[in-house]
Design a protein around this motif. Sequence first.
Motif, mmCIF file in Angstrom:
data_model
loop_
_atom_site.group_PDB
_atom_site.id
_atom_site.type_symbol
_atom_site.label_atom_id
_atom_site.label_comp_id
_atom_site.label_asym_id
_atom_site.label_seq_id
_atom_site.Cartn_x
_atom_site.Cartn_y
_atom_site.Cartn_z
ATOM 1 N N THR A 1 0.838 -1.198 0.000
ATOM 2 C CA THR A 1 0.000 0.000 0.000
ATOM 3 C C THR A 1 0.873 1.247 0.000
ATOM 4 O O THR A 1 0.558 2.231 -0.668
ATOM 5 C CB THR A 1 -0.938 0.028 1.212
ATOM 6 N N LEU B 1 -5.190 6.847 -2.061
ATOM 7 C CA LEU B 1 -5.802 7.097 -0.762
ATOM 8 C C LEU B 1 -5.242 8.377 -0.168
ATOM 9 O O LEU B 1 -4.355 9.017 -0.746
ATOM 10 C CB LEU B 1 -5.556 5.901 0.169
ATOM 11 N N THR C 1 0.152 6.487 -1.262
ATOM 12 C CA THR C 1 -0.515 5.284 -0.771
ATOM 13 C C THR C 1 -1.600 4.838 -1.735
ATOM 14 O O THR C 1 -2.368 5.653 -2.240
ATOM 15 C CB THR C 1 -1.139 5.539 0.619
ATOM 16 N N GLY D 1 -4.843 2.001 -2.175
ATOM 17 C CA GLY D 1 -5.697 0.881 -1.832
ATOM 18 C C GLY D 1 -5.838 0.039 -3.094
ATOM 19 O O GLY D 1 -5.344 0.422 -4.178
ATOM 20 N N TYR D 2 -6.526 -1.098 -2.994
ATOM 21 C CA TYR D 2 -6.627 -1.971 -4.154
ATOM 22 C C TYR D 2 -8.026 -2.546 -4.306
ATOM 23 O O TYR D 2 -8.613 -3.044 -3.335
ATOM 24 C CB TYR D 2 -5.608 -3.118 -4.053
ATOM 25 N N TYR E 1 -9.331 -3.401 -0.606
ATOM 26 C CA TYR E 1 -8.458 -3.298 0.559
ATOM 27 C C TYR E 1 -8.010 -1.852 0.668
ATOM 28 O O TYR E 1 -7.265 -1.365 -0.187
ATOM 29 C CB TYR E 1 -7.265 -4.241 0.391
ATOM 30 N N LEU E 2 -8.464 -1.148 1.718
ATOM 31 C CA LEU E 2 -8.297 0.299 1.813
ATOM 32 C C LEU E 2 -7.651 0.705 3.124
ATOM 33 O O LEU E 2 -8.312 1.010 4.112
ATOM 34 C CB LEU E 2 -9.667 0.991 1.679
ATOM 35 N N THR E 3 -6.342 0.675 3.162
ATOM 36 C CA THR E 3 -5.566 1.133 4.307
ATOM 37 C C THR E 3 -4.195 1.564 3.784
ATOM 38 O O THR E 3 -3.694 0.939 2.851
ATOM 39 C CB THR E 3 -5.421 0.020 5.356
ATOM 40 N N THR F 1 -5.663 5.346 5.266
ATOM 41 C CA THR F 1 -6.343 6.483 4.685
ATOM 42 C C THR F 1 -7.212 7.185 5.706
ATOM 43 O O THR F 1 -7.653 6.577 6.683
ATOM 44 C CB THR F 1 -7.192 6.038 3.475
ATOM 45 N N THR G 1 -11.520 8.048 -6.206
ATOM 46 C CA THR G 1 -11.488 6.691 -5.659
ATOM 47 C C THR G 1 -12.877 6.282 -5.179
ATOM 48 O O THR G 1 -13.328 5.158 -5.427
ATOM 49 C CB THR G 1 -10.478 6.612 -4.494
ATOM 50 N N LEU H 1 -11.192 -2.094 5.639
ATOM 51 C CA LEU H 1 -11.163 -0.642 5.724
ATOM 52 C C LEU H 1 -10.380 -0.178 6.945
ATOM 53 O O LEU H 1 -10.606 -0.662 8.059
ATOM 54 C CB LEU H 1 -12.599 -0.116 5.799
ATOM 55 N N ASP H 2 -9.473 0.772 6.717
ATOM 56 C CA ASP H 2 -8.730 1.394 7.807
ATOM 57 C C ASP H 2 -9.689 1.988 8.837
ATOM 58 O O ASP H 2 -10.597 2.739 8.509
ATOM 59 C CB ASP H 2 -7.841 2.496 7.222
#
Length: 258
Positions: free
Chosen positions: A73, A138, A144, A146-147, A159-161, A163, A170, A184-185
């Motif tokens: 990330t 992010l 950074t 995410g995917y 996958y979002l960390t 952020t 996005t 999620l973060d």
Amino acid sequence: MRVTFLGTGAAGGVPLYGCDCPACTRARAVVDFRRLPCTALVEAGDTRILLDAGLTDLTERFPPGSLSAIVLTHFHPDHVQGLFHLRWGIGKNIPVYGPPDSEGCADLYKNHGLLEFRRLTKFEPVTIGSLKLTPLPLIHSKATFGYAIEETDGQRFAYLTDTAGLPPRTEAFLKSWRPASLALDCSYPPQSDSPRNHNDLALALTIAETLAPAKVWLTHISHELDAWLQKNSNDLPPAVHVAHDGQVVSLADHVAHT
């Protein structure tokens, strides 16, 4: 496709060194409540992708040839520190994908060893085995991604960390792409001020409501959030879950909202 949350902790982990809060005290007493650096393994058929490399025992967890690729990330130490030992290994190169960060972390670029760094471009997908990953920018203190991760049979997971909120483009991509589930973060309990670099619970729940997946797994969790959850875990919406180290999630069970 399945996801294993190998680590779900914020930078300091749980228990945090020197802290005697209820969450850290519990984690010292019961190993199930400990949180290692935020890392996940995504598997689909013979494809095995490691998301981030913050675990320091990668050489023990993953024998040579057992990973298709490592996808980062970003280059903060708690997300790449496992690479510093892994790079000195012998054998076939390991592809390491990541955002366009010219600095990287310490001397990883200069002394990369068997790591083969490959720079990704935002919103331009890359195919690794049977998985297609689209890098999503992010909001963090370092470049950074995410995917958005899609298997050939159509299963979709985001996958979002790390952020604090989502950039408009996005968010628009994910609303259109419609992941069935996402990690999620969520580093902090609800804050009175707008969070920086990482979501607090209020911001994470806003993102979850906006994207409306069938399942949301909160990760990158601090000891402060764990302490808050000890008293308030029943306040989470039904679709929102707190991830734990070692947890395995089968994405075939998740269906996107229509």
